[in-house]
Design a protein around this motif. Structure first.
Motif, PDB file in Angstrom:
ATOM      1  N   ASP A  42       1.307  31.069 -18.651  1.00 40.21           N
ATOM      2  CA  ASP A  42       2.502  31.396 -17.872  1.00 40.21           C
ATOM      3  C   ASP A  42       2.459  30.836 -16.454  1.00 40.21           C
ATOM      4  OD1 ASP A  42       0.507  32.974 -16.872  1.00 40.21           O
ATOM      5  OD2 ASP A  42       1.626  34.862 -16.957  1.00 40.21           O
ATOM      6  N   GLN A  43       1.397  30.052 -16.151  1.00 41.24           N
ATOM      7  CA  GLN A  43       1.268  29.506 -14.802  1.00 41.24           C
ATOM      8  C   GLN A  43       1.239  27.982 -14.768  1.00 41.24           C
ATOM      9  OE1 GLN A  43       1.253  31.227 -11.930  1.00 41.24           O
ATOM     10  NE2 GLN A  43       1.437  33.200 -12.980  1.00 41.24           N
ATOM     11  N   GLY A  44       1.103  27.347 -15.925  1.00 40.76           N
ATOM     12  CA  GLY A  44       0.943  25.903 -15.932  1.00 40.76           C
ATOM     13  C   GLY A  44      -0.477  25.517 -15.559  1.00 40.76           C
ATOM     14  N   ASP A  45      -0.705  24.236 -15.351  1.00 41.87           N
ATOM     15  CA  ASP A  45      -2.042  23.738 -15.005  1.00 41.87           C
ATOM     16  C   ASP A  45      -2.273  23.956 -13.511  1.00 41.87           C
ATOM     17  OD1 ASP A  45      -4.357  22.310 -14.453  1.00 41.87           O
ATOM     18  OD2 ASP A  45      -3.874  20.682 -15.830  1.00 41.87           O
ATOM     19  N   VAL A  46      -2.891  25.074 -13.179  1.00 43.89           N
ATOM     20  CA  VAL A  46      -3.055  25.429 -11.766  1.00 43.89           C
ATOM     21  C   VAL A  46      -3.986  24.453 -11.049  1.00 43.89           C
ATOM     22  CG1 VAL A  46      -2.514  27.868 -12.100  1.00 43.89           C
ATOM     23  CG2 VAL A  46      -4.873  27.089 -12.391  1.00 43.89           C
TER      24      VAL A  46
END
Length: 214
Positions: A42-46
């Protein structure tokens, strides 16, 4: 994959050397979306978001880590296109070709962030498919002129991916699932009350349903 900077963009797709097997309900694009979604959460590739400028362009290369049959090239193109249709993907080999350790056999160029996001999903599929294809090729060559067929004992959700890899390696597909072929096994025989009853029941069912099936 190794990476160098470049300014190239665009898409270049090759036709499939070996087409995937057909299935009435299997959604290959859905499998790709699921694989990307489970990686992104739910955050993408941080890490990418923190370290790679969104406007950076790079070129990444595919390098064979050992000898074998390469498989998953067509699927890799689908994944890159799903992540970013503007990525340019080029190959010097095709699905089913033998590659030697150290060979650079493909490259993808475009936005660095999107390439890195797609990279692990692409490599996971390609490594799995190449392993299956390589082992299949070894067995198919050893068994020739007999044919090597696989089973339904595939990873859940990856049936067509695994069976596609078998085709790329020179094997043949057996039944895709429970729907396309009759296969009487021990459980059927036991529950039906014997092999004769099971065969009679199959004949009756196929006739009633007007099914032409092996």
């Amino acid at each position: 994959m190794s990476v160098t900077q470049t300014m190239n963009s665009g898409v270049s797709f090759r036709s499939m050397a070996v087409k995937p097997p057909s299935h009435p309900t299997y959604d290959m694009k859905g499998v790709i979306k699921l694989a990307l979604a489970e990686d992104a959460g739910d955050q993408g590739d941080v890490t990418c978001l923190a370290t790679i400028p969104l406007d950076m362009e790079v070129e990444a290369h595919f390098l064979a880590k050992e000898d074998g049959i390469v498989a998953g090239i067509s699927l890799a193109e689908m994944i890159f296109h799903e992540v970013d249709p503007s990525l340019k993907v080029e190959w010097s080999q095709k699905d089913g070709d033998h590659v030697q350790k150290g060979l650079q056999f493909g490259k993808v160029s475009g936005q660095a962030h999107n390439i890195v996001v797609a990279e692990r999903v692409v490599l996971n599929f390609m490594q799995r498919m190449s392993g299956i294809a390589t082992l299949t090729k070894t067995m198919a060559d050893a068994a020739h002129p007999a044919c090597i067929l696989e089973t339904r004992k595939t990873a859940p959700g990856l049936r067509l991916v695994d069976k596609w890899a078998v085709l790329i390696g020179g094997g043949r597909n057996h039944r895709m699932g429970l729907f396309d072929m009759v296969m009487i096994k021990d459980n059927h025989i036991s529950i039906a009350g014997g092999i004769i009853n099971a065969i009679k029941s199959v004949d009756q069912y196929l006739e009633q349903q007007n099914l032409q099936m092996r």
